[in-house]
Enzyme design. Structure first.
Site: not given
Ligand code: PGA
Length: 251
Positions: A91, A161
């Site tokens: 992440h 992401e």
């Molecule tokens: P968010 O976070 O939905 O608050 O943007 C997603 C993540 O970082 O996994």
């Protein structure tokens, strides 16, 4: 393949009663045609585990050894024995705030696969329309999957992401389904280059970054995503229930 919807609670909520309350709400809104996973902070894993029947348990991190002198770390084996089925790795918050390197992510990926855990590998660039986004994503995937065998790819999920789309980033805004689609095609291309067409097709690709009930449908349909990784909205039971509902509908 049914859509995968992952609740990434990050470092929330603050106590076990709240964790239990949230988990119960999510469990009761679980649907048939969608796979739901809750990834709580480590201390809440054993708290919420007993009430989860339809929803699976995920972790937000692990270490690459199974036991030993590694103060503060949690092992794949410990997670496995706790009933954890999924683990989020790489992440951006860990890469940025804790200095997790490509090499560390690769060691974690291999250790998780050895323990038969399913991996949600996060990749994403830091600037919108930034130069070299594809290069960054390509490097993240290639380094994370170094020495990974084809036959473990059915346990790999890649979460695209974009860092700039994560809701807690200043000025964050969700990506467009069109861009997410293009990136998913690119990710498939990288995987095909590494492992061949068939094994690459086993990898589920999901989107994360400011997902909410209003935009989830677009990512699943036009974005051709096979699920979502949800941060902020996963702490709101009503919003998360709607995300599950929308994700359970066939494309
Ligand atoms: P968010 O976070 O939905 O608050 O943007 C997603 C993540 O970082 O996994």
């Amino acid at each position: 393949m049914v859509n995968l919807v992952v609740a990434n609670w990050k470092m929330n909520p603050i106590d076990k009663d709240e964790a239990l309350f949230l988990a119960q709400k999510i469990e009761s809104s679980a649907k048939k045609n969608v796979k739901a996973v809750i990834a709580p902070p480590f201390p809440f894993l054993p708290v919420i585990k007993p009430i989860l029947k339809k929803v699976s348990l995920g972790a937000q991190n692990l270490f690459w050894e199974n036991s030993g002198a590694f103060t503060g770390e949690v092992s794949p084996l410990q997670l496995k024995k706790m009933g954890v089925g999924y683990v989020i790795l790489g992440h951006s918050e860990r890469r940025i705030n804790l200095g997790e390197t490509y090499e560390m992510v690769n060691r974690k990926v291999k250790a998780a696969l050895k323990s038969n855990l399913r991996i949600i590998l996060c990749v994403g660039e830091s600037e919108p329309e930034g130069w070299g986004a594809a290069t960054i994503i390509g490097t993240q995937i290639k380094t994370a999957l170094r020495d990974v065998k084809k036959n473990s790819l059915s346990r790999l999920i890649i979460a695209y992401e974009p860092i700039w789309a994560i809701s807690t980033m200043p000025g964050a805004r969700p990506d467009t389904p069109q861009n997410a689609f293009q990136v998913s095609v690119y990710i498939k291309k990288i995987l095909t280059g590494l492992f061949g067409r068939r094994p690459a097709d086993l990898v589920q690709i999901i989107y994360g970054g400011s997902v909410n009930p209003e935009n989830v449908g677009g990512f699943l349909k036009e974005g051709n995503m096979e699920g979502v990784l949800v941060g902020g909205a996963s702490l709101n039971p009503e919003k998360f229930a709607r995300i599950l509902q929308i994700s359970s509908q066939k494309k």
